[in-house]
Design an enzyme around this catalytic site. Structure first.
Site, PDB file in Angstrom:
ATOM      1  N   LYS A 289     -48.997 -16.718  71.896  1.00  0.00           N
ATOM      2  CA  LYS A 289     -48.529 -17.616  73.068  1.00  0.00           C
ATOM      3  C   LYS A 289     -49.699 -18.244  72.434  1.00  0.00           C
ATOM      4  CE  LYS A 289     -48.607 -14.193  77.189  1.00  0.00           C
ATOM      5  NZ  LYS A 289     -47.913 -14.754  77.528  1.00  0.00           N
ATOM      6  N   ARG A 363     -40.063  -7.400  80.259  1.00  0.00           N
ATOM      7  CA  ARG A 363     -38.520  -6.624  80.698  1.00  0.00           C
ATOM      8  C   ARG A 363     -38.071  -5.885  79.379  1.00  0.00           C
ATOM      9  NH1 ARG A 363     -35.634 -12.539  79.188  1.00  0.00           N
ATOM     10  NH2 ARG A 363     -38.196 -13.340  80.187  1.00  0.00           N
TER      11      ARG A 363
END
Length: 510
Positions: A289, A363
């Protein structure tokens, strides 16, 4: 080795490092009580509506000239100190939103008065207030209580002592009935506050092990709850491939939490399973990130926090329905052992996934948990909550969560629950043409299919539900707040905890 904390869930830190001075959890909150007569030391509160109507305890309405001088319009959340020592509280149109805002403002005003008078004799009295509850409808009373309790919430790591949360008395002719409603509303507010505590805790303390052990400690304090936790060795033996892959880059191993509520006095045979993403810190892994917002990633387990808070409150309220909470917990770190784009991961149910972006880690761990739920728990309903995609923040902003569901009845029940709690959800579609992108050419599924990111992530998760009615709450936007509003505090918001409690209450007919 030194211990980061002496409480249950302590995490070893290398010798010489100073542990974080994180306050004990859960945070102390303001108490609301139903009384027939207010305490003599309580600050009296006059309620003022937007139409100019007043409700006071002592038969002494505020003169219109003084209202004009103060600029008091009755707008929800306005608080004015009156010359006689009373407080004037605006409650607007008396809607649930207005009363939550008013309650939170009153809590803040009491705290401010106490802090200003901290060195004065008798200053503790300023933390206690009384107001009339006789004209509040049941839903409005609950909204006011939630605002009062959550308006007192503070999470601060500081050498300064935290001010006492205080007490508000609701004066009524029927303390028993009003007290029962206060208790129920306070339990829901407490669920939100617990979720905030867990999500706000800095990640130098909040490892996966700390998270599951802290949840275990809180659950053990409530009769009727049972917990199960998995070590990394058990996760390996049982094939939780997604969780192991995401947690493989950190020196702090992943963990898995199960909390069960199975009341014995219910005829409802349905089983609701709540699943929350528990990424205790997210660097993005190899797909790293940007640095600018990475400090906020301590709240990337806000979905797991909401699920933990919810099942604790469900048990406190004695909801007559079987509920299980699952939280897969891991740190997504960068190291030589981190999982890579291009890896193939085998999940708990045997499904294989082609990894295309290591920052789509949520996920991966949810897929294991959903697969476990379907295979082992015989659920009738599955709801997962996760700070899953930045795409949902772009679509819905920072105050609304995305709802994606395979079942219309479940979706409607969640929307109704969110309306009752003030936690806004918006249903998004599960698009067929995006679903066509989920299969992989070299594995069963592709982790991050092209197309709208929030919808693609949900469609990936749907593959693990095996037809069980399922809903996914993408709370990436409303899980965090940079500027306080209404009853929502800066930092972790606890979003979705109350909605999940309301969902269980609605199904159980409570």
């Amino acid at each position: 080795m030194a211990d980061a904390r002496s409480a249950a869930g302590a995490v070893p830190v290398p010798a010489g490092l100073v542990p974080s001075p994180v306050p004990d959890l859960p945070t102390s909150l303001l108490t609301v009580a139903a009384v027939a007569r207010p305490d003599d030391t309580s600050v009296r509160v006059v309620l003022l509506t937007g139409d100019g109507d007043q409700t006071d305890l002592d038969g002494s309405p505020v003169e219109s000239g003084l209202l004009d001088t103060l600029g008091a319009t009755g707008k929800a959340g306005q608080v004015h100190a009156l010359p006689d020592g009373r407080l004037l509280l605006g409650v607007g149109d008396g809607s649930d939103v207005a009363l939550r805002r008013a309650g939170a403002s009153l809590s803040g005003a009491l705290r401010s008065r106490a802090e200003r008078g901290a060195d004065e004799p008798g200053s503790a009295e300023l933390l206690q207030a009384a107001l009339a509850a006789s004209e509040l409808p049941e839903a409005g009373l609950s909204a006011l209580v939630i605002g009062l309790v959550l308006g007192s919430y503070q999470f601060r790591v500081s050498h300064k002592a935290r001010s006492a949360p205080g007490r508000v008395e609701l004066v009524t002719t029927d303390p028993a009935a009003v007290g029962a409603r206060i208790e129920a509303a306070s339990a829901k507010a407490w669920a939100t506050a617990v979720a905030r505590d867990l999500a706000n805790t800095p990640s130098d303390v909040k490892t996966p092990t700390w998270l599951v052990r802290t949840a275990e400690r809180l659950a053990n304090e409530i009769p009727g709850l049972s917990t199960t936790t998995w070590s990394v060795e058990q996760l390996t033996e049982q094939g939780f491939g997604g969780l192991l892959a995401v947690g493989g880059g950190s020196t702090r191993p992943p963990a898995f939490l199960r909390v069960d509520w199975a009341p014995g006095d219910t005829t409802d045979s349905r089983h609701l399973v709540l699943i929350g993403k528990g990424i205790t810190f997210d660097t993005g892994g190899i797909s790293i990130k940007p640095a600018a917002g990475m400090h906020l990633m301590r709240t990337d387990m806000a979905g797991g926090a909401a699920v933990i808070g919810a099942i604790l409150a469900i048990a406190r309220l004695g909801v007559p329905m079987r509920v299980t909470a699952l939280v897969p917990a891991a740190e997504n770190h960068v190291s030589g052992s981190a999982y890579r784009p291009g890896d193939i991961v085998r999940h708990y149910d045997g499904t294989t996934t082609e990894v295309t972006n290591t920052d789509a880690e949520g996920r991966m761990v949810l897929a294991d948990a959903i697969g476990y739920a379907v295979a082992e728990l015989e659920p009738d309903l599955i709801v997962d909550a996760a700070t899953l995609t930045g795409a949902m923040k772009v679509a819905l902003g920072m105050r609304t969560g995305g709802l994606l569901a395979s079942d219309d009845d479940l979706a409607d029940a969640l929307l109704a629950a969110s309306a009752r709690t003030g936690e806004q959800l918006w249903r998004m579609p599960l698009l067929d043409h995006v679903a066509e992108e989920v299969p992989s050419e070299i594995a069963d599924l592709r982790q991050a299919p092209p197309g709208p990111g929030g919808i693609g992530a949900a469609l990936f998760l749907r593959e693990f539900t095996r037809g069980v009615p399922w809903a996914h709450l993408d709370i990436a936007g409303p899980a965090r707040c940079e500027k306080a509003y209404d009853e929502v505090a800066v930092g972790a918001t606890g979003f979705a905890a109350r909605t999940l409690v309301e969902l269980a209450l609605g199904y159980a007919g409570s």
